[in-house]
Design a protein around this motif. Structure first.
Motif, PDB file in Angstrom:
ATOM      1  N   ASP A 356       0.818  -1.211   0.000  1.00 54.28           N
ATOM      2  CA  ASP A 356       0.000   0.000   0.000  1.00 54.28           C
ATOM      3  C   ASP A 356       0.853   1.263   0.000  1.00 54.28           C
ATOM      4  O   ASP A 356       0.321   2.368   0.125  1.00 54.28           O
ATOM      5  CB  ASP A 356      -0.909   0.031   1.242  1.00 54.28           C
ATOM      6  N   GLU A 458     -11.098   1.663  -1.834  1.00 57.56           N
ATOM      7  CA  GLU A 458     -10.142   1.706  -0.723  1.00 57.56           C
ATOM      8  C   GLU A 458      -8.723   1.490  -1.254  1.00 57.56           C
ATOM      9  O   GLU A 458      -8.133   0.416  -1.123  1.00 57.56           O
ATOM     10  CB  GLU A 458     -10.502   0.665   0.334  1.00 57.56           C
ATOM     11  N   PRO A 460      -4.935   3.771  -1.531  1.00 53.20           N
ATOM     12  CA  PRO A 460      -4.265   4.978  -1.016  1.00 53.20           C
ATOM     13  C   PRO A 460      -4.223   6.130  -2.012  1.00 53.20           C
ATOM     14  O   PRO A 460      -4.128   7.295  -1.604  1.00 53.20           O
ATOM     15  CB  PRO A 460      -2.840   4.484  -0.712  1.00 53.20           C
ATOM     16  N   THR A 462      -6.632   6.892  -4.333  1.00 49.53           N
ATOM     17  CA  THR A 462      -7.936   7.190  -4.921  1.00 49.53           C
ATOM     18  C   THR A 462      -8.155   8.691  -5.101  1.00 49.53           C
ATOM     19  O   THR A 462      -8.533   9.162  -6.180  1.00 49.53           O
ATOM     20  CB  THR A 462      -9.063   6.595  -4.060  1.00 49.53           C
ATOM     21  N   ARG A 490     -11.081  11.913  -0.070  1.00 50.45           N
ATOM     22  CA  ARG A 490     -10.145  12.419   0.923  1.00 50.45           C
ATOM     23  C   ARG A 490     -10.817  12.483   2.308  1.00 50.45           C
ATOM     24  O   ARG A 490     -10.174  12.179   3.320  1.00 50.45           O
ATOM     25  CB  ARG A 490      -9.661  13.801   0.496  1.00 50.45           C
ATOM     26  N   GLN A 492     -13.247  10.556   3.301  1.00 57.14           N
ATOM     27  CA  GLN A 492     -13.398   9.171   3.774  1.00 57.14           C
ATOM     28  C   GLN A 492     -12.089   8.640   4.333  1.00 57.14           C
ATOM     29  O   GLN A 492     -12.063   7.967   5.374  1.00 57.14           O
ATOM     30  CB  GLN A 492     -13.841   8.270   2.609  1.00 57.14           C
ATOM     31  N   ALA A 493     -10.999   8.974   3.663  1.00 54.02           N
ATOM     32  CA  ALA A 493      -9.694   8.493   4.122  1.00 54.02           C
ATOM     33  C   ALA A 493      -9.350   9.088   5.479  1.00 54.02           C
ATOM     34  O   ALA A 493      -8.741   8.433   6.315  1.00 54.02           O
ATOM     35  CB  ALA A 493      -8.624   8.835   3.103  1.00 54.02           C
TER      36      ALA A 493
END
Length: 493
Positions: A356, A458, A460, A462, A490, A492-493
């Motif tokens: 990731d 999901e 890194p 996106t 962003r 959501q992350a």
């Protein structure tokens, strides 16, 4: 890059055996070897080991150069190279009387110990002798014009380097820089025997500042002078086998102003194919690539060669391939695969492609490209990762391309994850390109509600990918949707 060491792109080298054959057949080196065999024992020479007039004529005749007005000069150059490389050795005669007569013997020469290396040594031994000779020729090429020195001594009796406008270190650095630029172009597949570099462009690359849009007259004058200096130097270097060189057209120089200068606009004005060749064309030979790389390594430059990664792990391979030019990347991957069984190699590549981290998309792209070189024997390894969220999409692509059957349909989440991963890799490799712009337009056009699904992926990268899609898509409404989706991703992350 290793620490602060400068790093060059990898080059493809010929085998030592091929390079040694090239070295032995290089005109200057071949003549030097021929004269070393001709010298025998006890050839009379001057105080510095130079041939006397009578022997020089005989040497030119032995080389088949007697009919050439420059033949004695070529013979003298070859003899000097043989002395410099140990192919010929000489000893002064302690009983010889001092004399101003240039034809008075002061010693004798004979075949040197290194001559046997050319027939009984290894290819690397031969190349070491050749490299030693090349160093002396490079030093001579960087030296000032001998005629200017002679004239100055005659006029004033003393040598004044300042008046010659010659700085030894600067001249050596300039020539090394030119050869380095040629090496870089060759490594990037932009300079080779079939794609020689125009001399004006090469000189301009050394003189014109990168941030200068339009060269000034003074800069163009410098380029013109550099071209003439390089023309002289390349004429000296070509017989060593390091370059292929088409010299500047003598008639062109005379056409300009009779002062031995190239037109100042030749480096700035576009020229037709026929015109540009008149200004000189140069390319490194495979032997030249080997030689420049050897000099770079001695100077502390990181100059890798294709095949250096063959015994390294898949993680090292996949980490390096994205920085390789396309041709070198394929050759490096082939060299790595050559020493491994296809199934084991595929498993090792797939394991190294996971992750990731920021570089992971590029690793997976390099993995996918390398796996295209693996045959059907690798199929079990690809089927083993079909359910892997990071590798499942890649595996399905490989299986389909290899004509496999019974490939399970991917889930929608896997399709979108692979899409984001692919765009992230292309952004990291090349940035915003027309090819990527077309890909973005096609993706959005094929999927209704693309951004509603994409921001939920999901991955890194996106948000970064969606922002790029907003930059790249020509439709303002779609671009706005992409930016909104990037904001959601962003958040959501």
């Amino acid at each position: 890059m290793s620490g602060d060491r400068p790093t060059m792109p990898p080059v493809r080298l010929h085998s030592d055996a091929e390079l040694a054959r090239d070295a032995l057949s290089a005109p200057l080196f071949a003549r030097a070897a021929k004269l070393a065999r001709w010298a025998g024992d006890g050839t009379p020479v001057g105080a510095g080991g130079e041939l006397l007039a009578e022997q020089l004529r005989g040497a030119a005749e032995h080389l088949g150069l007697l009919a050439d007005e420059d033949g004695p000069g070529y013979a003298a150059e070859a003899w000097q190279l043989a002395l410099d490389t140990g192919l010929i050795e000489f000893a002064e005669d302690p009983e010889a009387e001092e004399s101003d007569d240039p034809d008075q013997p002061a010693g004798a020469a004979a075949a040197g110990e290194e001559l046997a290396t050319l027939t009984s040594g290894s290819p690397q031994d031969i190349l070491d002798v050749w490299l030693g000779g090349l160093e002396t020729v490079l030093a001579d090429a960087a030296a000032p014009d001998l005629a200017d020195i002679v004239d100055q001594i005659r006029e004033g009796g003393e040598l004044d380097l300042d008046s010659l406008d010659w700085n030894p270190e600067e001249e050596v650095d300039f020539l090394d820089g030119v050869l380095g630029n040629l090496y870089l172009l060759t490594a990037l597949d932009e300079g080779a025997a079939d794609r020689p570099v125009p001399l004006p462009a090469l000189a301009a690359s050394m003189i014109v500042p990168d941030d200068m849009d339009e060269p000034t007259d003074d800069i163009l004058e410098e380029v013109s002078e550099a071209m003439m200096r390089l023309d002289d130097q390349f004429r000296m270097l070509e017989p060593t086998g390091i370059i292929q060189y088409q010299p500047v057209d003598e008639a062109l120089i005379e056409e300009v102003d009779g002062e031995g200068r190239i037109p100042q606009d030749s480096a700035a004005e576009p020229l037709g194919e026929e015109d540009v060749t008149r200004y000189g064309m140069v390319a490194l030979t495979p032997l030249g690539v080997f030689a420049v790389r050897a000099r770079m390594l001695d100077a502390g430059v990181d100059a890798p060669a294709v095949g250096d990664l063959a015994d390294k792990g898949a993680d090292v391979l996949l980490g390096a391939l994205p920085d390789h030019p396309e041709g070198a990347a394929r050759a490096e991957a082939e060299a790595w695969l050559a020493g491994r069984a296809p199934l084991g190699a595929a498993r090792e590549l797939l394991a190294a492609a996971r992750g990731d981290d920021e570089a992971a998309p590029l690793r997976r792209l390099a993995c996918q490209q390398t796996l295209t070189l693996v045959g059907a024997e690798a199929e079990p390894a690809l089927r083993e990762v079909l359910d892997d969220p990071q590798l499942g999409g890649l595996a399905r692509v490989w299986l389909a391309e290899h004509g496999a059957t019974e490939i399970p349909e991917p889930t929608e989440s896997m399709i979108f994850w692979l899409t984001v991963d692919t765009i992230a890799a292309q952004l990291a490799a090349e940035g915003d390109t027309e090819e990527l712009r077309s890909l973005v337009e096609g993706l959005v056009g094929q999927h209704n509600g693309f951004f509603d699904a994409a921001w939920r992926v999901e991955h890194p990268a996106t948000a970064e990918v969606l922002e790029a899609m907003g930059r790249l898509h020509p439709d303002k409404k779609v671009a706005k949707e992409a930016r909104k989706a990037a904001f959601k991703a962003r958040s959501q992350a």
